[in-house]
Design a protein around this motif. Sequence first.
Motif, mmCIF file in Angstrom:
data_model
loop_
_atom_site.group_PDB
_atom_site.id
_atom_site.type_symbol
_atom_site.label_atom_id
_atom_site.label_comp_id
_atom_site.label_asym_id
_atom_site.label_seq_id
_atom_site.Cartn_x
_atom_site.Cartn_y
_atom_site.Cartn_z
ATOM 1 N N SER A 47 0.834 -1.196 0.000
ATOM 2 C CA SER A 47 0.000 0.000 0.000
ATOM 3 C C SER A 47 0.871 1.249 0.000
ATOM 4 C CB SER A 47 -0.902 0.017 1.239
ATOM 5 O OG SER A 47 -1.521 1.283 1.397
ATOM 6 N N PRO A 48 0.556 2.252 -0.852
ATOM 7 C CA PRO A 48 1.317 3.508 -0.818
ATOM 8 C C PRO A 48 1.118 4.260 0.494
ATOM 9 C CG PRO A 48 -0.588 3.680 -2.287
ATOM 10 C CD PRO A 48 -0.469 2.244 -1.923
ATOM 11 N N ARG A 49 0.052 3.949 1.229
ATOM 12 C CA ARG A 49 -0.155 4.586 2.539
ATOM 13 C C ARG A 49 0.823 4.060 3.577
ATOM 14 N NH1 ARG A 49 -5.379 3.578 5.029
ATOM 15 N NH2 ARG A 49 -5.434 1.615 3.879
ATOM 16 N N PHE A 50 1.319 2.838 3.352
ATOM 17 C CA PHE A 50 2.206 2.206 4.324
ATOM 18 C C PHE A 50 3.431 1.618 3.608
ATOM 19 C CE2 PHE A 50 -2.106 1.917 6.064
ATOM 20 C CZ PHE A 50 -1.931 2.606 7.250
ATOM 21 N N PRO A 51 4.287 2.481 3.061
ATOM 22 C CA PRO A 51 5.464 1.967 2.335
ATOM 23 C C PRO A 51 6.439 1.231 3.241
ATOM 24 C CG PRO A 51 5.609 4.344 2.652
ATOM 25 C CD PRO A 51 4.225 3.952 3.062
ATOM 26 N N GLU A 52 6.282 1.373 4.568
ATOM 27 C CA GLU A 52 7.178 0.671 5.496
ATOM 28 C C GLU A 52 6.883 -0.832 5.561
ATOM 29 O OE1 GLU A 52 5.863 4.623 7.459
ATOM 30 O OE2 GLU A 52 4.947 2.983 6.316
#
Length: 397
Positions: A380-385
């Motif tokens: 997800s680009p919201r959670f690149p981690e």
Amino acid sequence: MSLALGRRPILLAAAGLALLAASACAPPTPPRSVAVASAATPAATYPVLPAPTGAHPVGTTRLHLRDASRPDPWVPEAAARELMVVLWYPARPRGGPQAPYMTPKESELILKGRRVTGAPYDILSRTRTNAVRDAEPDGRTSTLPLVVLSPGFTMPVSTLTALAEDLASHGYVVAGVDHAYESYATTFPGGRVATCVACDSDRDPGFGSKVMGVRAADVSFVLDRLTGPRAAWEGSSLVDPSAIAMAGQSIGGAAALAAMRADRRIRAGIDLDGTTYARIPEGLSRPFLFMGSAEHRPGGRDASWDRDWRLLTGWKRWLVLPGANHQSFTDVPLLAGALGVSIAGDLSPARALTITRTYVRAFVDLHLRREPQPLLDEPSPRFPEVRHCAPGGRTCG
């Protein structure tokens, strides 16, 4: 200062405390703490846990349960296994005293056990939570999913409070199990304190497998008392006995696998950065999520997930946070600044909590409420981690 939290030494994650905005996906607000004066510590600063992100007020209560069907595995002279269980749940919107994070004696023994000397011994008992003590449960009969939480070795289940409060605010009942004699301190009614007897044997061969088995039996007994005919909690009628999941951190996560093998009432499970000590000989077809630090990447330092991944035959995901450390999935990073402890890892405490809350809730929403969760299907680009690891692969994308 480094601490040996779980079964191996680590450095605690970033200092300080952060409050989350209304949404679990929103950027965190700057760190916050509260200064409280006392005779012993006139200028001490005590942490405040981040607010839950759901719409429901949160209540909490404690249950003292006694399993007379088995002696205590760590103290054989005790004829029954005693447990303390912390419940968090949706509550009716009425005021009341907020529950303590833990007792002063528990705080003292945990800090002494971890050799933390840069903070008052009562600091964890003064940490502020968001749940109202003994609030009236809210919900309709047999509609609330149940999530069981199991903490890391030597740690009380209170170190998973920020996650538990958030799940409760989204309509879950959460049962956190304090496995007696496996933590530095567990307080029973009347002020009696059980200390970490199991710590004396934590280097013995087969110790991890024993802990997993003990915790599996503990969880089955807790489920009996929360969903069976001898319900121990006034809100038990609200629990949907067909919608139960278990999550745990460190050896508590490993215990989720063992508990699912032993008890089919548990429909889905999560291991948060926990080495699994016992093979799943017959496999497991119910949903399972591995979520951990870089040590648990495919082909990484800890090979137990590689072994067990092949034995999971149902829905499964393997997520890795390269910037996390072993305690990033607990409250510990939120408390580190007030404890005066060194920091490690690239994730801020607020970000680690946001990720843990979001992915754990997505998992239980999918498997207990059958609500689609695209977040679990791809990066997800919201959670690149967060890296999704390929089944059987050696890389995570």
